[in-house]
Scaffold this active site. Structure first.
Site, PDB file in Angstrom:
ATOM      1  N   PHE A  11       0.820  -1.221   0.000  1.00 43.94           N
ATOM      2  CA  PHE A  11       0.000   0.000   0.000  1.00 43.94           C
ATOM      3  C   PHE A  11       0.856   1.274   0.000  1.00 43.94           C
ATOM      4  CE2 PHE A  11      -2.233   2.819   3.316  1.00 43.94           C
ATOM      5  CZ  PHE A  11      -2.828   3.622   2.359  1.00 43.94           C
ATOM      6  N   THR A 133       6.141   2.735  12.506  1.00 40.09           N
ATOM      7  CA  THR A 133       4.759   3.043  12.873  1.00 40.09           C
ATOM      8  C   THR A 133       4.654   3.667  14.267  1.00 40.09           C
ATOM      9  OG1 THR A 133       2.693   1.926  13.497  1.00 40.09           O
ATOM     10  CG2 THR A 133       4.644   0.597  13.574  1.00 40.09           C
ATOM     11  N   ASP A 134       3.577   4.402  14.499  1.00 45.34           N
ATOM     12  CA  ASP A 134       3.332   4.951  15.841  1.00 45.34           C
ATOM     13  C   ASP A 134       2.942   3.861  16.836  1.00 45.34           C
ATOM     14  OD1 ASP A 134       0.755   4.374  14.912  1.00 45.34           O
ATOM     15  OD2 ASP A 134      -0.063   6.371  15.272  1.00 45.34           O
ATOM     16  N   GLU A 135       2.594   2.662  16.307  1.00 44.56           N
ATOM     17  CA  GLU A 135       2.102   1.609  17.209  1.00 44.56           C
ATOM     18  C   GLU A 135       3.184   1.099  18.149  1.00 44.56           C
ATOM     19  OE1 GLU A 135      -0.639  -1.168  15.480  1.00 44.56           O
ATOM     20  OE2 GLU A 135      -1.183   0.229  13.881  1.00 44.56           O
ATOM     21  N   TYR A 159       2.531  -7.467  16.017  1.00 45.74           N
ATOM     22  CA  TYR A 159       2.952  -6.560  14.934  1.00 45.74           C
ATOM     23  C   TYR A 159       3.811  -5.429  15.481  1.00 45.74           C
ATOM     24  CZ  TYR A 159       2.638  -2.500  11.830  1.00 45.74           C
ATOM     25  OH  TYR A 159       2.935  -1.385  11.085  1.00 45.74           O
ATOM     26  N   LYS A 163       7.822  -4.567  14.936  1.00 45.74           N
ATOM     27  CA  LYS A 163       8.285  -3.291  14.359  1.00 45.74           C
ATOM     28  C   LYS A 163       9.219  -2.584  15.348  1.00 45.74           C
ATOM     29  CE  LYS A 163       7.386  -1.443  10.986  1.00 45.74           C
ATOM     30  NZ  LYS A 163       8.001  -1.515   9.635  1.00 45.74           N
ATOM     31  N   ASN A 189      -2.318   5.254   7.975  1.00 50.27           N
ATOM     32  CA  ASN A 189      -2.473   5.810   6.624  1.00 50.27           C
ATOM     33  C   ASN A 189      -3.799   5.361   6.009  1.00 50.27           C
ATOM     34  OD1 ASN A 189       0.764   6.080   5.007  1.00 50.27           O
ATOM     35  ND2 ASN A 189       0.283   6.344   7.159  1.00 50.27           N
ATOM     36  N   HIS A 294      -6.620  -4.674  22.220  1.00 44.95           N
ATOM     37  CA  HIS A 294      -6.839  -3.531  21.332  1.00 44.95           C
ATOM     38  C   HIS A 294      -6.319  -2.222  21.937  1.00 44.95           C
ATOM     39  CE1 HIS A 294     -10.006  -1.864  18.284  1.00 44.95           C
ATOM     40  NE2 HIS A 294      -8.792  -1.380  18.080  1.00 44.95           N
TER      41      HIS A 294
HETATM   42  P1  NAD Z   1       1.485  -3.604   3.202  1.00 47.39           P
HETATM   43  O1  NAD Z   1       1.218  -4.835   4.012  1.00 47.39           O
HETATM   44  O2  NAD Z   1       0.407  -3.051   2.350  1.00 47.39           O
HETATM   45  O3  NAD Z   1       2.746  -3.866   2.245  1.00 47.39           O
HETATM   46  C1  NAD Z   1       3.887  -4.558   2.655  1.00 47.39           C
HETATM   47  C2  NAD Z   1       4.648  -4.976   1.401  1.00 47.39           C
HETATM   48  O4  NAD Z   1       5.851  -5.652   1.827  1.00 47.39           O
HETATM   49  C3  NAD Z   1       3.884  -5.963   0.519  1.00 47.39           C
HETATM   50  O5  NAD Z   1       3.990  -5.584  -0.831  1.00 47.39           O
HETATM   51  C4  NAD Z   1       4.571  -7.288   0.769  1.00 47.39           C
HETATM   52  O6  NAD Z   1       4.531  -8.166  -0.361  1.00 47.39           O
HETATM   53  C5  NAD Z   1       5.989  -6.850   1.073  1.00 47.39           C
HETATM   54  N1  NAD Z   1       6.727  -7.815   1.894  1.00 47.39           N
HETATM   55  C6  NAD Z   1       6.291  -8.473   2.996  1.00 47.39           C
HETATM   56  N2  NAD Z   1       7.266  -9.284   3.464  1.00 47.39           N
HETATM   57  C7  NAD Z   1       8.337  -9.100   2.655  1.00 47.39           C
HETATM   58  C8  NAD Z   1       9.656  -9.625   2.644  1.00 47.39           C
HETATM   59  N3  NAD Z   1      10.046 -10.526   3.564  1.00 47.39           N
HETATM   60  N4  NAD Z   1      10.516  -9.218   1.688  1.00 47.39           N
HETATM   61  C9  NAD Z   1      10.120  -8.328   0.746  1.00 47.39           C
HETATM   62  N5  NAD Z   1       8.885  -7.805   0.700  1.00 47.39           N
HETATM   63  C10 NAD Z   1       8.007  -8.175   1.648  1.00 47.39           C
HETATM   64  O7  NAD Z   1       2.000  -2.542   4.248  1.00 47.39           O
HETATM   65  P2  NAD Z   1       1.910  -0.947   4.199  1.00 47.39           P
HETATM   66  O8  NAD Z   1       0.648  -0.531   4.849  1.00 47.39           O
HETATM   67  O9  NAD Z   1       2.208  -0.475   2.826  1.00 47.39           O
HETATM   68  O10 NAD Z   1       3.110  -0.556   5.183  1.00 47.39           O
HETATM   69  C11 NAD Z   1       4.415  -0.330   4.688  1.00 47.39           C
HETATM   70  C12 NAD Z   1       5.332  -0.009   5.850  1.00 47.39           C
HETATM   71  O11 NAD Z   1       4.837   1.138   6.535  1.00 47.39           O
HETATM   72  C13 NAD Z   1       5.399  -1.125   6.898  1.00 47.39           C
HETATM   73  O12 NAD Z   1       6.714  -1.224   7.358  1.00 47.39           O
HETATM   74  C14 NAD Z   1       4.474  -0.656   8.004  1.00 47.39           C
HETATM   75  O13 NAD Z   1       4.888  -1.166   9.262  1.00 47.39           O
HETATM   76  C15 NAD Z   1       4.653   0.843   7.917  1.00 47.39           C
HETATM   77  N6  NAD Z   1       3.498   1.654   8.347  1.00 47.39           N
HETATM   78  C16 NAD Z   1       2.232   1.385   7.888  1.00 47.39           C
HETATM   79  C17 NAD Z   1       1.184   2.213   8.286  1.00 47.39           C
HETATM   80  C18 NAD Z   1      -0.221   1.991   7.762  1.00 47.39           C
HETATM   81  O14 NAD Z   1      -1.156   2.667   8.224  1.00 47.39           O
HETATM   82  N7  NAD Z   1      -0.445   1.105   6.783  1.00 47.39           N
HETATM   83  C19 NAD Z   1       1.407   3.282   9.145  1.00 47.39           C
HETATM   84  C20 NAD Z   1       2.716   3.517   9.599  1.00 47.39           C
HETATM   85  C21 NAD Z   1       3.756   2.703   9.174  1.00 47.39           C
HETATM   86  P1  TYD Z   2      -6.661  -1.265  11.096  1.00 49.85           P
HETATM   87  O1  TYD Z   2      -7.046  -0.667   9.792  1.00 49.85           O
HETATM   88  O2  TYD Z   2      -6.544  -2.768  11.182  1.00 49.85           O
HETATM   89  O3  TYD Z   2      -5.320  -0.544  11.577  1.00 49.85           O
HETATM   90  P2  TYD Z   2      -4.524  -0.629  12.999  1.00 49.85           P
HETATM   91  O4  TYD Z   2      -5.006  -1.782  13.767  1.00 49.85           O
HETATM   92  O5  TYD Z   2      -3.107  -0.802  12.554  1.00 49.85           O
HETATM   93  O6  TYD Z   2      -4.776   0.691  13.667  1.00 49.85           O
HETATM   94  O7  TYD Z   2      -7.721  -0.819  12.180  1.00 49.85           O
HETATM   95  C1  TYD Z   2      -7.943   0.555  12.470  1.00 49.85           C
HETATM   96  C2  TYD Z   2      -8.889   0.606  13.648  1.00 49.85           C
HETATM   97  O8  TYD Z   2     -10.167   0.104  13.247  1.00 49.85           O
HETATM   98  C3  TYD Z   2      -8.442  -0.278  14.805  1.00 49.85           C
HETATM   99  O9  TYD Z   2      -8.782   0.389  16.032  1.00 49.85           O
HETATM  100  C4  TYD Z   2      -9.269  -1.529  14.665  1.00 49.85           C
HETATM  101  C5  TYD Z   2     -10.553  -1.018  14.036  1.00 49.85           C
HETATM  102  N1  TYD Z   2     -11.255  -1.951  13.116  1.00 49.85           N
HETATM  103  C6  TYD Z   2     -12.629  -2.162  13.265  1.00 49.85           C
HETATM  104  O10 TYD Z   2     -13.284  -1.614  14.178  1.00 49.85           O
HETATM  105  N2  TYD Z   2     -13.241  -2.992  12.370  1.00 49.85           N
HETATM  106  C7  TYD Z   2     -12.561  -3.624  11.373  1.00 49.85           C
HETATM  107  O11 TYD Z   2     -13.170  -4.409  10.599  1.00 49.85           O
HETATM  108  C8  TYD Z   2     -11.152  -3.380  11.233  1.00 49.85           C
HETATM  109  C9  TYD Z   2     -10.363  -4.034  10.133  1.00 49.85           C
HETATM  110  C10 TYD Z   2     -10.555  -2.522  12.128  1.00 49.85           C
END
Ligand code: NAD
Ligand code: TYD
Length: 356
Positions: A11, A133-135, A159, A163, A189, A294
Site C-alpha cells: 500500500f 509506525t506509531d504503534e 505486529y 516493528k 495511513n 486492542h
Molecule cells: P502492506 O502490508 O500493504 O505492504 C507490505 C509490502 O511488503 C507488501 O507488498 C509485501 O509483499 C511486502 N513484503 C512483505 N514481506 C516481505 C519480505 N520478507 N521481503 C520483501 N517484501 C516483503 O503494508 P503498508 O501498509 O504499505 O506498510 C508499509 C510499511 O509502513 C510497513 O513497514 C508498516 O509497518 C509501515 N506503516 C504502515 C502504516 C499503515 O497505516 N499502513 C502506518 C505507519 C507505518
Molecule cells: P486497522 O485498519 O486494522 O489498523 P490498525 O489496527 O493498525 O490501527 O484498524 C484501524 C482501527 O479500526 C483499529 O482500532 C481496529 C478497528 N477496526 C474495526 O473496528 N473494524 C474492522 O473491521 C477493522 C479491520 C478494524
C-alpha cells in the site's frame, strides 16, 4: 542515480514508488516478496517504464540483496517491507518475526557491507531509511499528550513488537557501525491501493457490496489518520534533509474515534453512490467482538518534522477521505481483482519475465 525500495508493491510502498517516478528521474529498484499484501496491479501504470525495476524476492534473502546492491549501486535504501496487519499478527505472529525482525536484520547486514565498501563521497551521501509506525509507542490515555520521538516504546501487539524490534536494530546499526540511518514513525495511513482488510477500504468495499460494517468493541478507539501521499512526501523530505540517526514522527493531527470514521465514510457513500432505496449505508454498521489487546488511542506529535524539515501534509482529513472514497468508486476492477485473488496472477501475466 538509483534508490532501492523494499515492499514497493504494498500500500504505502506502492504509492511511494508511483510518486517517486512522477517527481524524480532516478531509477527505483523495487524488491518485494509479493505476499498477499503485494499487488503489482497497483503499479500497472509503470509497466514498461525503465525507471521502475521490479524484483520479486525476500529482504531476508541475503544473497539476493547483496547482488541487487552490487548491481544497481543505490544511493539510498528505503525499507517499507513488512507484515503490517495487527489482526493477522494476532492469529499468526511467526511471519511478523521473520520479516519484520529477521528480514530487517539481514537487510541491515547486507546494506552495512555494501555501504562500508563505497567510495568516500558515496559513503557519506548514502542513506538507509526505515519506515515504521506509531504503534511501537503503545496505547495513550485519553488525556495524554500525543507521542513525541522521546516517548517510551511500549508495543502491545505482535505486529508492533516486531516493528519495535526492527526500529531498535536500525538504531543500533547507527550507534555501533555508524550506518547512516533515518527512521520515520507514522500514524495510520489511508488512501488509494489500500488492501481491503484494513478499516477504511474494508468499510467502502463492504458497504458497496451491501455487507456488514464491523466495528470492534465500542468503536471509541482513536486512531490518527494521514493521507498516504502525505506520508510519502514526509519520507522524501526526511530522506533529503533528515539528520543521521534521528527519528521523525509523521502525522496529520487527525485523531478520530473509529465510529466517527465509519459514519464519515457512510455519509460520503450516501452522497457519491446513493442506494437505490435511499436508505443510508449506516444501516450496515454492526458492533462485533473487540480485538484482543486492542490499543485504545494513538496520536502523533509531528512538530519535529514540521519545525526542523518544514514538512506539512497537503490534505485535511475531509479532502483525503473524499479522494479515497472516490478512488475506490472509480477503481472497482482493482478491488474485484483483489477479492477474486486475480491480482496474484498479475506477476506471471505481466512481470514474469522481469522477476529475479
Ligand atoms: P502492506 O502490508 O500493504 O505492504 C507490505 C509490502 O511488503 C507488501 O507488498 C509485501 O509483499 C511486502 N513484503 C512483505 N514481506 C516481505 C519480505 N520478507 N521481503 C520483501 N517484501 C516483503 O503494508 P503498508 O501498509 O504499505 O506498510 C508499509 C510499511 O509502513 C510497513 O513497514 C508498516 O509497518 C509501515 N506503516 C504502515 C502504516 C499503515 O497505516 N499502513 C502506518 C505507519 C507505518
Ligand atoms: P486497522 O485498519 O486494522 O489498523 P490498525 O489496527 O493498525 O490501527 O484498524 C484501524 C482501527 O479500526 C483499529 O482500532 C481496529 C478497528 N477496526 C474495526 O473496528 N473494524 C474492522 O473491521 C477493522 C479491520 C478494524
Amino acid at each position: 542515480m538509483t534508490i532501492l525500495v523494499t515492499g514497493g508493491a504494498g500500500f504505502i510502498g506502492g504509492n511511494f514508488v508511483l510518486d517517486w517516478v512522477g517527481c524524480s528521474d532516478e531509477v527505483v529498484i523495487n524488491l518485494d516478496k509479493l505476499t498477499y499484501a503485494g499487488n503489482l496491479e497497483s503499479l500497472a501504470s509503470l509497466d514498461g517504464n525503465p525507471q521502475h525495476i521490479f524484483v520479486q524476492g525476500d529482504i531476508a534473502d541475503a544473497e539476493l540483496v547483496r547482488h541487487l546492491l552490487a548491481e544497481h549501486q543505490p544511493r539510498a535504501v528505503i525499507n517499507f517491507a513488512a507484515e503490517s496487519h495487527v489482526d493477522r499478527s494476532i492469529h499468526g505472529p511467526e511471519e511478523f518475526i521473520q520479516t519484520n525482525i529477521v528480514g530487517t536484520f539481514r537487510l541491515l547486514e547486507e546494506v552495512r557491507s555494501y555501504w562500508k565498501a563505497l567510495p568516500d563521497q558515496a559513503r557519506a551521501d548514502f542513506r538507509f531509511l526505515h519506515v515504521s509506525t506509531d504503534e511501537v509507542y503503545g496505547s495513550l490515555a485519553t488525556d495524554a499528550p500525543a507521542f513525541t520521538e522521546e516517548h517510551r516504546y511500549e508495543p502491545n501487539s505482535p505486529y508492533s513488537a516486531s516493528k519495535a524490534a526492527s526500529d531498535h536494530l536500525v538504531r543500533s546499526y547507527h550507534h555501533t557501525y555508524g550506518l547512516p540511518v533515518l527512521t520515520t514513525n507514522c500514524s495510520n495511513n489511508y488512501g488509494p491501493y489500500h488492501f481491503p482488510e484494513k478499516l477504511i477500504p474494508l468499510l467502502i468495499v463492504n458497504a458497496l457490496a451491501g455487507k456488514q460494517l464491523p466495528v470492534y468493541g465500542d468503536g471509541q478507539q482513536i486512531r490518527d489518520w494521514l493521507y498516504v501521499k502525505d506520508h510519502c512526501s514526509a519520507i522524501r523530505r526526511v530522506l533529503e534533509a533528515g539528520k543521521l540517526g534521528e527519528v521523525y514522527n509523521v502525522g496529520g493531527w487527525n485523531e478520530k474515534p473509529n465510529l466517527d470514521i465509519v459514519h464519515h465514510v457512510c455519509a460520503l457513500l450516501d452522497e457519491l453512490q446513493p442506494k437505490a432505496d435511499a436508505s443510508s449505508y449506516r444501516d450496515l454498521i454492526t458492533f462485533v467482538t473487540d480485538r484482543p489487546g486492542h490499543d485504545r488511542r494513538y496520536a502523533i506529535d509531528a512538530r519535529k518534522l514540521e519545525r526542523e524539515l518544514g514538512w506539512k501534509p497537503a490534505e485535511t482529513f475531509e479532502s483525503g477521505i473524499r479522494k479515497t472514497v472516490q478512488w475506490y468508486l472509480d477503481n472497482q476492477q482493482w478491488v474485484n481483482n483483489v477479492q477474486s485473488g486475480d491480482y496474484r496472477n498479475w506477476v506471471t501475466q505481466n512481470y514474469g519475465e522481469r522477476s529475479a
